[in-house]
Each structure stands twice: as structure tokens, then as C-alpha cells.
Design a protein around this motif. Structure first.
Motif, mmCIF file in Angstrom:
data_model
loop_
_atom_site.group_PDB
_atom_site.id
_atom_site.type_symbol
_atom_site.label_atom_id
_atom_site.label_comp_id
_atom_site.label_asym_id
_atom_site.label_seq_id
_atom_site.Cartn_x
_atom_site.Cartn_y
_atom_site.Cartn_z
ATOM 1 N N ASN A 57 1.518 12.942 7.868
ATOM 2 C CA ASN A 57 0.972 13.367 6.577
ATOM 3 C C ASN A 57 -0.393 14.038 6.748
ATOM 4 O O ASN A 57 -1.146 14.202 5.789
ATOM 5 C CB ASN A 57 0.888 12.193 5.589
ATOM 6 C CG ASN A 57 0.008 11.061 6.086
ATOM 7 O OD1 ASN A 57 -0.563 11.133 7.166
ATOM 8 N ND2 ASN A 57 -0.101 10.021 5.294
ATOM 9 N N LEU A 59 -3.121 13.091 7.932
ATOM 10 C CA LEU A 59 -4.393 12.355 7.862
ATOM 11 C C LEU A 59 -5.131 12.628 9.164
ATOM 12 O O LEU A 59 -6.350 12.598 9.229
ATOM 13 C CB LEU A 59 -4.156 10.852 7.687
ATOM 14 C CG LEU A 59 -3.789 10.363 6.297
ATOM 15 C CD1 LEU A 59 -3.591 8.860 6.292
ATOM 16 C CD2 LEU A 59 -4.833 10.751 5.269
ATOM 17 N N ARG A 86 1.282 15.613 0.038
ATOM 18 C CA ARG A 86 1.131 14.177 0.313
ATOM 19 C C ARG A 86 1.675 13.303 -0.805
ATOM 20 O O ARG A 86 1.991 12.146 -0.595
ATOM 21 C CB ARG A 86 -0.346 13.842 0.546
ATOM 22 C CG ARG A 86 -0.794 14.173 1.954
ATOM 23 C CD ARG A 86 -2.257 13.856 2.128
ATOM 24 N NE ARG A 86 -2.723 14.217 3.451
ATOM 25 C CZ ARG A 86 -3.977 14.562 3.713
ATOM 26 N NH1 ARG A 86 -4.867 14.574 2.737
ATOM 27 N NH2 ARG A 86 -4.345 14.865 4.939
ATOM 28 N N PHE A 93 0.020 0.260 4.615
ATOM 29 C CA PHE A 93 -0.841 -0.058 5.755
ATOM 30 C C PHE A 93 -0.801 -1.543 6.122
ATOM 31 O O PHE A 93 -0.434 -2.386 5.306
ATOM 32 C CB PHE A 93 -2.286 0.315 5.412
ATOM 33 C CG PHE A 93 -2.452 1.735 4.964
ATOM 34 C CD1 PHE A 93 -2.819 2.722 5.861
ATOM 35 C CD2 PHE A 93 -2.230 2.094 3.634
ATOM 36 C CE1 PHE A 93 -2.981 4.030 5.446
ATOM 37 C CE2 PHE A 93 -2.377 3.407 3.217
ATOM 38 C CZ PHE A 93 -2.759 4.381 4.123
ATOM 39 N N PHE A 110 -2.905 3.987 -9.996
ATOM 40 C CA PHE A 110 -3.854 4.876 -9.311
ATOM 41 C C PHE A 110 -3.267 6.225 -8.862
ATOM 42 O O PHE A 110 -3.780 7.277 -9.252
ATOM 43 C CB PHE A 110 -4.503 4.121 -8.139
ATOM 44 C CG PHE A 110 -5.488 4.921 -7.344
ATOM 45 C CD1 PHE A 110 -6.675 5.366 -7.911
ATOM 46 C CD2 PHE A 110 -5.237 5.245 -6.018
ATOM 47 C CE1 PHE A 110 -7.584 6.112 -7.184
ATOM 48 C CE2 PHE A 110 -6.135 5.991 -5.284
ATOM 49 C CZ PHE A 110 -7.313 6.427 -5.864
ATOM 50 N N LEU A 114 -4.086 10.074 -10.306
ATOM 51 C CA LEU A 114 -4.486 11.199 -9.450
ATOM 52 C C LEU A 114 -3.717 12.465 -9.800
ATOM 53 O O LEU A 114 -4.250 13.561 -9.692
ATOM 54 C CB LEU A 114 -4.262 10.856 -7.967
ATOM 55 C CG LEU A 114 -5.109 9.733 -7.375
ATOM 56 C CD1 LEU A 114 -4.789 9.561 -5.895
ATOM 57 C CD2 LEU A 114 -6.596 10.005 -7.556
ATOM 58 N N GLU B 124 -8.853 5.923 3.156
ATOM 59 C CA GLU B 124 -7.727 6.553 3.848
ATOM 60 C C GLU B 124 -6.477 6.529 2.972
ATOM 61 O O GLU B 124 -5.750 7.531 2.867
ATOM 62 C CB GLU B 124 -7.455 5.839 5.174
ATOM 63 C CG GLU B 124 -6.441 6.592 6.007
ATOM 64 C CD GLU B 124 -6.094 5.879 7.305
ATOM 65 O OE1 GLU B 124 -6.058 4.637 7.322
ATOM 66 O OE2 GLU B 124 -5.833 6.579 8.289
ATOM 67 N N ALA B 125 -6.244 5.396 2.315
ATOM 68 C CA ALA B 125 -5.088 5.286 1.424
ATOM 69 C C ALA B 125 -5.178 6.332 0.314
ATOM 70 O O ALA B 125 -4.174 6.971 -0.023
ATOM 71 C CB ALA B 125 -5.002 3.878 0.839
ATOM 72 N N SER B 126 -6.379 6.538 -0.223
ATOM 73 C CA SER B 126 -6.546 7.534 -1.283
ATOM 74 C C SER B 126 -6.232 8.938 -0.779
ATOM 75 O O SER B 126 -5.586 9.730 -1.465
ATOM 76 C CB SER B 126 -7.981 7.518 -1.817
ATOM 77 O OG SER B 126 -8.391 6.203 -2.060
ATOM 78 N N HIS B 127 -6.689 9.221 0.445
ATOM 79 C CA HIS B 127 -6.355 10.511 1.054
ATOM 80 C C HIS B 127 -4.840 10.658 1.182
ATOM 81 O O HIS B 127 -4.288 11.721 0.924
ATOM 82 C CB HIS B 127 -6.984 10.629 2.445
ATOM 83 C CG HIS B 127 -8.414 11.078 2.413
ATOM 84 N ND1 HIS B 127 -8.801 12.269 1.854
ATOM 85 C CD2 HIS B 127 -9.546 10.502 2.867
ATOM 86 C CE1 HIS B 127 -10.115 12.403 1.971
ATOM 87 N NE2 HIS B 127 -10.596 11.327 2.578
ATOM 88 N N SER B 128 -4.190 9.571 1.592
ATOM 89 C CA SER B 128 -2.743 9.646 1.811
ATOM 90 C C SER B 128 -2.002 9.903 0.494
ATOM 91 O O SER B 128 -0.868 10.346 0.496
ATOM 92 C CB SER B 128 -2.221 8.368 2.477
ATOM 93 O OG SER B 128 -2.037 7.340 1.524
ATOM 94 N N MET B 129 -2.657 9.598 -0.640
ATOM 95 C CA MET B 129 -2.020 9.853 -1.934
ATOM 96 C C MET B 129 -2.421 11.209 -2.494
ATOM 97 O O MET B 129 -2.076 11.551 -3.623
ATOM 98 C CB MET B 129 -2.408 8.746 -2.916
ATOM 99 C CG MET B 129 -1.771 7.419 -2.582
ATOM 100 S SD MET B 129 -2.250 6.136 -3.739
ATOM 101 C CE MET B 129 -3.382 5.196 -2.779
#
Lengths: 335, 222
Positions: A57, A59, A86, A93, A110, A114, B124-129
Motif C-alpha cells: 500500500n 506506506l 489506499r 496491525f 474514522f 476521512l 501509520e494506520a491513518s496513512h494506510s486509510m
């Protein structure tokens, strides 16, 4: 017919540079993951598996190579396009990574916030998702009041909120006890079947792969060593790295003294729990030494492996191997 | 001639109101500047969500310079600015200007350290979303750092309060001004003592309330 791959990774390399020193974390990785499958990537810590999943993805941006997700070349996208892409790749995690100042319900809302979903609609959808993961009664609880398994369920609900096509799972059971691990894996399998979401599981735990994955890749010191069905790879590992990983707990046989040849039997669930070793001993009147065993019985089927020391008589060894062949037990000679 | 109890109380009350006025207005204004600057410092840090070395270094430099000037010197040095804004350099309204200039960089650093405590995994989780930088700041960094930010606010407000007392030396108004004028210049120790006791009491109150409010807002506590 061409295979329908949802993720394709071509010649991927990743090098980290810090203070002038560069470390290659991923070396020429090629993987294709089929739509709808549960694909496992197993390796010891430091093998590069977490970096690999983050390259899917973006990251982590690969140093070289291409990554395609659902036909889209991720490595060619702009930041803005990447953010949109994404949204169809969920990620879970090891440490859950929930927002600690939000309730379970608001955590699931959340990702919907977004993408600009209306609050009322988002809450409705989040409620449905919490019900799907079996946490309807925990909507208003904050993560601090939830158990590890419950937190991971919230994280799964959150990852599913934007209807992703792919779910990336990074060591998601490593912080959980065996019973909770079991229930989380069952949930994943269930979601995979119901929603058709492709699941990629990164782990160092063999049992996680055995339990839910259809195919597996073994990664060792930045390389993919083997890739194939779980059955194939776990029963007959070809490379030294794969053997080392799969049989790491059997290493102490080196110290075993004796002159007969060592034979590793692998039980892949195709044989039942019939006492094969005992029958063999009775049948040939031989004495074998069980040098190592790690087997378990799941639903009346035997899984695991065992190392036997055979008698020195070559003829007898022939007969024993013949018997094992007849019983359909796979084996290999240990060096 | 010594002052009657009633006179001292009257003085104290007017000083208290001036002090609260200066402190609260300055803290609010300093947060309006310091909060975004603190966020910017965190975001542009090399481990931040949008690293920008040039911006980070320049803001950091200005913040450090302002932080290293002793307040009593800053008080005098910014007098031309104060006069330009307020029209005078005497009184509590005039004191607000140097207070804000001194407190804003201090608050920026407090905010920076609070936000840096936010778990990297959550970011990091926020980036992944697919979250944007602004979404991460507004929906993740600030809400997740809220308890720490509130505790920082309690520390900041008490620091500003003690700065405001220092402004008494240049006729800045408030409890500190009264303590210096009556106690130091006129030798009325009793007046000074009353003002100091009140200052101590306010600091205690602010600190206790800040701590309580921070804990009340922290959902990590079971």
C-alpha cells in the motif's frame, strides 16, 4: 486463461539508507496474489516481511520495481491518487493502532469521516460493521477498556469500513493469546468467504498460516525462498531457508548420537490418527528411536513432523520406506 | 502609615482581576499563535508526517531566539511594539503584548512535545486509510494528544502568570505590580506578602484544575 491476480509485485527492491549506510531489506521480490485468496507470508523477524506488506500500500516506497493492486500501478500514482487507492486496501496491525481517545464506534467511523461520509450515515455503517465482528455491545467503550481480541476486532471493523478489496494483516495475532488468536483467525476466514476480500497475512507463526492460508511465501533475509500452496511448502520445503524456518524447533537432533539414519516424517493431515509408528514397529519387529516429535491432532487428523532414527540394516530400512510410501506419509532423510 | 485590612483587600482584589485579565488574555492569544506553530514544528520534523528541513529549522530558530531572551529584557525591548499596538507601555493591557511574545514560543514547544507523544502506529494506520496531512493533524494528532495538551496548558498558564508578576517592575499592573510598589519600593511587607500568597494560591488552583481536567479528558484511563 490468465489468472486473476489482485496484487502483483515485480522485481521489487527496497533499500533503507541511514547515515550513509544502506541496508537492503527486500531483494528482487516477485509475488502474485490471486483475487479472493488468503495468502500468507512467513518469515523470522528481520526477514523483511513487514516492509514487504508496507510496499503493497506504498506506506514504504519501493526503491525499484513495480507494485500493482487491482490492476492499478501503485508505484506510479501521485500522492493524491495514492490516498484514494489506499481506501480500497484495509490494513490491520499487531498493536491494533486504534485511536485511544475515541470510542469503538467512532474508531470505525474514522475512515468514513476521512472520505467525507455524513456523520449519521457513517455511524449506521459503523454499527453494522461492529455487529459483523461481534462487538455490538461495545460501541461506546473506549479501547482502554477492551481486551486485545476485542481491540483487534474493532481494528478489523475499521479496516473494512471503506469496503476494501484487500486486507493486509501485519502480525495481527502476535500480541494475542492462543484462544483469541484462534477466534480472530476464524473471523478473518469468515470475512474472506462472506465478503470475498483478499487477505494477506504476515506472520512468524506457522499455525496461523496452516489454519487459514491457501498459499504461502517464505521470506528469509530479504528473499522470497519458496512460494506455493501451504500443503506443498510445509510438507516438502525445498530450500534450506524454508527448512530452517519450518523445523527450527528440531535443531537439537544434531546432538543425537547413534549410527542409524535419521528420517523426518511429515504429517500433513492426510493420514488419520491411526498409530502408524506403532504398527510399523510391530510389523517389522524393528526398534526405532523417536529423536524428535512435534505433532498435533486436529479434527482426527495428524499434523506436524517427527524424526525417527532407523536401524542400521539397509534391507530393513528399504522395507520401512516402502511401508511409509504405502501409508502415504511423506518423509525425507536428515543429513 | 500602614494600610488597613480593608485597604489591602481592595488593592488585592483589583490586582487579582488585573492579573487574571492579563494571564487569560495572554494565554489565549499565545495559544492562537503557539498551537499552530507547535503543530508545524512537529509535522515538519524529520520524523514528522510532512518533513521539511528548511521550514523546521527556520521556525525552530526563531522560537529558540525568543525563548532565550530573558523576559525582563523582552519586556523593555518590545516597548515600541507595545506602544504601537496598545498606545501605552503601562498597565495590564500593555503587558499582554510582551507576555504573548514570550509565551507563544514557549507554548509552541509545549505543544510540540505533547504531539510527539502520539503513537506512531496510529499515524501509520491513518496513512494506510488515505488520510491527508490536515486530516491527520485535526482528527488524530490534536485529539489524541488532548490530555497532554491540557496538562501543558496548565503549566503554560502558570508560567504566564509568573511572567505577568514580573511585569510589575515596569508598571505592568496586577498583583506583581502591587507587591513590587508597596513591598519593595515602600517597604510595606504585609501588602507584598498578601499579594504573593494570592499568586501562590492562583498557581495552585490553575495547576490542580488543569491536572483534573486533563485526567477527566483522558480516555486511556480505565
Amino acid at each position: 486463461m490468465k489468472e486473476d491476480y489482485i496484487i502483483e509485485i515485480h522485481d521489487l527492491n527496497k533499500t533503507f539508507t541511514s547515515e550513509g549506510k544502506s541496508i537492503q531489506v527486500l531483494d528482487n521480490i516477485n509475488i502474485s496474489i490471486r483475487r479472493g485468496e488468503i495468502f500468507g507470508i512467513i518469515g523470522l523477524s528481520g526477514a523483511g516481511k513487514s516492509t514487504l506488506v508496507r510496499c503493497m500500500n506504498l506506506l514504504e516506497r519501493p526503491t525499484a520495481g513495480k507494485v500493482y493492486v487491482d490492476g492499478q500501478e501503485m508505484t506510479a500514482l501521485t500522492e493524491k491518487e495514492l490516498r484514494t487507492a489506499r481506501q480500497s486496501i484495509g490494513m490491520i496491525f499487531q498493536n491494533f493502532n486504534l485511536l485511544m481517545q475515541r470510542t469503538a464506534l467512532d474508531n470505525v467511523c474514522f475512515p468514513l469521516e476521512l472520505v467525507g461520509m455524513k456523520k449519521k450515515q457513517a455511524r449506521e455503517k459503523a454499527r453494522e460493521l461492529l455487529a459483523t465482528v461481534g462487538l455490538s455491545d461495545k460501541e461506546d467503550e473506549y479501547p482502554a477498556r477492551l481486551s486485545g481480541g476485542q481491540k483487534q476486532r474493532v481494528a478489523i471493523a475499521r479496516a473494512l469500513a471503506t469496503n476494501p478489496k484487500v486486507l493486509l494483516c501485519d502480525e495481527i495475532t502476535s500480541a494475542l493469546d492462543p484462544t483469541t488468536t484462534q477466534s480472530i483467525l476464524e473471523l478473518l476466514k469468515d470475512l474472506n468467504q462472506k465478503l470475498g476480500v483478499t487477505v494477506i497475512v504476515i506472520t512468524h507463526q506457522m499455525k496461523v498460516i496452516e489454519q487459514i492460508c491457501s498459499r504461502v511465501a517464505i521470506i528469509d533475509s530479504s528473499h522470497i525462498e519458496e512460494i506455493g500452496t501451504v500443503d506443498e511448502v510445509f510438507r516438502r520445503p525445498k530450500t534450506a531457508a524454508a527448512k530452517r524456518l519450518l523445523y527450527s524447533r528440531g535443531e537439537h537432533i544434531d546432538k543425537f548420537t547413534g549410527r542409524g539414519k535419521l528420517l523426518r516424517l511429515v504429517f500433513d493431515g492426510s493420514s488419520t490418527d491411526r498409530p502408524i509408528i506403532a504398527e510399523m514397529i510391530l510389523k517389522f519387529g524393528v526398534i526405532v528411536n523417536i529423536a524428535y516429535a512435534d505433532t498435533k491432532n486436529i479434527d482426527g487428523r495428524m499434523y506436524g513432523h517427527m524424526i525417527l532414527q532407523l536401524p542400521e540394516d539397509e534391507g530393513l530400512v528399504e522395507q520401512i520406506l516402502g511401508y511409509l510410501d504405502d501409508e502415504g506419509i511423506s518423509y525425507s532423510e536428515e543429513g | 502609615m500602614s494600610l488597613t485590612f480593608q485597604q489591602i483587600m481592595k488593592l488585592m482584589l483589583s490586582g487579582l482581576l488585573e492579573t487574571l485579565y492579563m494571564t487569560i488574555i495572554s494565554t489565549a492569544a499565545a495559544y492562537i499563535i503557539g498551537l499552530p506553530v507547535g503543530v508545524l514544528l512537529t509535522v515538519t520534523d524529520k520524523d514528522g508526517i510532512k518533513p521539511n528541513k528548511t521550514l523546521n529549522t527556520s521556525i525552530g530558530f526563531v522560537v529558540n531566539v525568543l525563548r532565550s531572551v530573558p523576559f525582563i529584557i523582552l519586556l523593555v525591548a518590545v516597548m515600541p511594539i507595545t506602544r504601537a499596538i496598545v498606545g501605552t507601555t503601562i498597565g495590564s493591557s500593555a503587558t499582554v503584548v510582551p507576555l504573548v511574545i514570550a509565551a507563544a514560543p514557549y507554548i509552541a514547544r509545549m505543544v510540540e512535545s505533547s504531539i510527539k507523544e502520539v503513537d506512531r502506529g496510529v499515524i501509520e494506520a491513518s496513512h494506510s486509510m488515505g488520510a491527508t496531512t490536515l486530516q491527520i493533524v485535526l482528527k488524530v494528532l490534536i485529539p489524541e494528544a488532548k490530555p497532554s495538551l491540557l496538562l501543558g496548558a496548565a503549566i503554560s498558564i502558570t508560567t504566564i502568570l509568573s511572567y505577568s508578576a514580573m511585569a510589575g517592575f515596569v508598571g505592568g499592573g496586577g498583583l506583581g505590580d502591587i507587591a513590587i510598589r508597596y513591598g519593595y519600593n515602600l517597604g510595606k511587607t504585609d501588602v507584598m506578602l498578601v499579594m504573593v500568597v494570592v499568586l501562590v494560591a492562583i498557581v495552585q488552583l490553575f495547576q490542580a484544575f488543569g491536572g483534573w481536567f486533563s485526567r477527566k479528558n483522558d480516555r486511556r484511563i480505565r
